[in-house]
Each structure stands twice: as C-alpha cells, then as structure tokens.
Design a protein around this motif. Structure first.
Motif, PDB file in Angstrom:
ATOM      1  N   ASP A  21       0.862  -1.080   0.047  1.00 31.67           N
ATOM      2  CA  ASP A  21       0.004   0.103   0.009  1.00 31.67           C
ATOM      3  C   ASP A  21       0.969   1.022  -0.068  1.00 31.67           C
ATOM      4  O   ASP A  21       1.970   1.304  -0.191  1.00 31.67           O
ATOM      5  N   THR A  22       0.375   2.296   0.251  1.00 34.83           N
ATOM      6  CA  THR A  22       0.978   3.590   0.235  1.00 34.83           C
ATOM      7  C   THR A  22       2.243   3.736   1.185  1.00 34.83           C
ATOM      8  O   THR A  22       3.269   4.447   0.766  1.00 34.83           O
ATOM      9  N   SER A  53      -2.692  -1.596  -3.174  1.00 37.03           N
ATOM     10  CA  SER A  53      -3.380  -0.425  -3.494  1.00 37.03           C
ATOM     11  C   SER A  53      -2.902   0.343  -4.853  1.00 37.03           C
ATOM     12  O   SER A  53      -1.920  -0.485  -5.452  1.00 37.03           O
ATOM     13  N   SER A  54      -3.431   1.146  -5.172  1.00 29.33           N
ATOM     14  CA  SER A  54      -3.014   2.044  -6.407  1.00 29.33           C
ATOM     15  C   SER A  54      -1.547   2.039  -6.243  1.00 29.33           C
ATOM     16  O   SER A  54      -0.643   2.376  -7.348  1.00 29.33           O
ATOM     17  N   ALA A  55      -0.892   2.465  -5.028  1.00 33.68           N
ATOM     18  CA  ALA A  55       0.392   2.892  -5.157  1.00 33.68           C
ATOM     19  C   ALA A  55       1.297   1.647  -5.129  1.00 33.68           C
ATOM     20  O   ALA A  55       2.348   1.596  -5.978  1.00 33.68           O
ATOM     21  N   LEU A  57       0.192  -0.883  -7.319  1.00 26.19           N
ATOM     22  CA  LEU A  57       0.173  -1.265  -8.618  1.00 26.19           C
ATOM     23  C   LEU A  57       0.989  -0.387  -9.557  1.00 26.19           C
ATOM     24  O   LEU A  57       1.574  -0.796 -10.617  1.00 26.19           O
ATOM     25  N   ARG A  58       1.432   1.035  -8.885  1.00 24.71           N
ATOM     26  CA  ARG A  58       2.235   1.801  -9.710  1.00 24.71           C
ATOM     27  C   ARG A  58       3.564   1.169  -9.770  1.00 24.71           C
ATOM     28  O   ARG A  58       4.425   1.400 -10.860  1.00 24.71           O
ATOM     29  N   VAL A  85      -8.531  -7.122  -8.498  1.00 26.16           N
ATOM     30  CA  VAL A  85      -7.877  -5.625  -8.793  1.00 26.16           C
ATOM     31  C   VAL A  85      -7.367  -5.895  -9.955  1.00 26.16           C
ATOM     32  O   VAL A  85      -7.388  -4.823 -10.858  1.00 26.16           O
ATOM     33  N   THR A  89      -8.230  -3.295 -13.132  1.00 24.37           N
ATOM     34  CA  THR A  89      -7.679  -2.169 -13.655  1.00 24.37           C
ATOM     35  C   THR A  89      -7.237  -2.350 -14.888  1.00 24.37           C
ATOM     36  O   THR A  89      -6.242  -1.484 -15.491  1.00 24.37           O
ATOM     37  N   PHE A  91      -4.566  -4.569 -15.580  1.00 22.04           N
ATOM     38  CA  PHE A  91      -3.407  -5.261 -15.293  1.00 22.04           C
ATOM     39  C   PHE A  91      -2.988  -6.550 -15.775  1.00 22.04           C
ATOM     40  O   PHE A  91      -1.995  -7.042 -16.122  1.00 22.04           O
TER      41      PHE A  91
END
Length: 98
Positions: A21-22, A53-55, A57-58, A85, A89, A91
């Motif tokens: 996560d972040t 989380s999106s972080a 995924l980045r 997820v 997304t 991915f």
C-alpha cells in the motif's frame, strides 16, 4: 510488509508478505530500483500478499516497464482478491501471471 529477496545470477525473486500500500510501496520500489540492474528474470511471489493499493500497482507497473526492456517479469501465487484488482484495472492484460 516483509520483502524477501532471492537472487541467483540474472534471476531475482521477490516474495511479498503483508500489504502493498501507500506505506510499503516505496520499500518495494527501492528494492527493485537497487536490485534490477542486470536482471533478466524478475519473479514476484504474492502467495502471502493480502492487499494491493494503487501505489502498489504503480510500483508493479514500473517494474514491468523496466523488465520489458531487459527481460521478463512474472507474478506467481496471486490470490483471488488481488487477481480481481488486476482484472478491474486491466493489469491482467499487461502482466504475466502464473
């Protein structure tokens, strides 16, 4: 999150345990950035990963882009929640998932 590294020549396996996560994504990014030079096969084992989380995924997407230029990247042992997820997304179409 715990990140275990296993490097064998030009192969690197990262095993993730916990939540990506972040708070923890920068740790994974730092390990990838410092370890990826000369790697032709990157495996990320997600058997014990509970959440992404999106972080997170980045960081995964960044690693995939790097490996597209120097080798191959695979994700292993992805659970249903994280697979969902990846599916939502898009991915799932970018990543190699075993």
């Amino acid at each position: 999150m715990m990140i275990n590294q296993n490097k064998d020549g030009s192969k690197l396996c990262l095993s993730l345990d916990g939540r990506l996560d972040t708070a923890t994504a920068p740790d994974l990014e730092a390990i990838i950035d410092s370890s990826i030079e000369g790697i032709t096969m990157l495996t990320i084992d997600m058997e014990n990963l509970e959440y992404v989380s999106s972080a997170g995924l980045r960081v995964i997407l960044k690693a995939q882009k790097i490996m597209n230029g120097q080798g191959e990247m695979k994700l292993r042992n992805v659970n249903e929640t994280i697979m969902e997820v990846f599916d939502i997304t898009g991915f799932i179409d970018i990543l190699t998932i075993e």
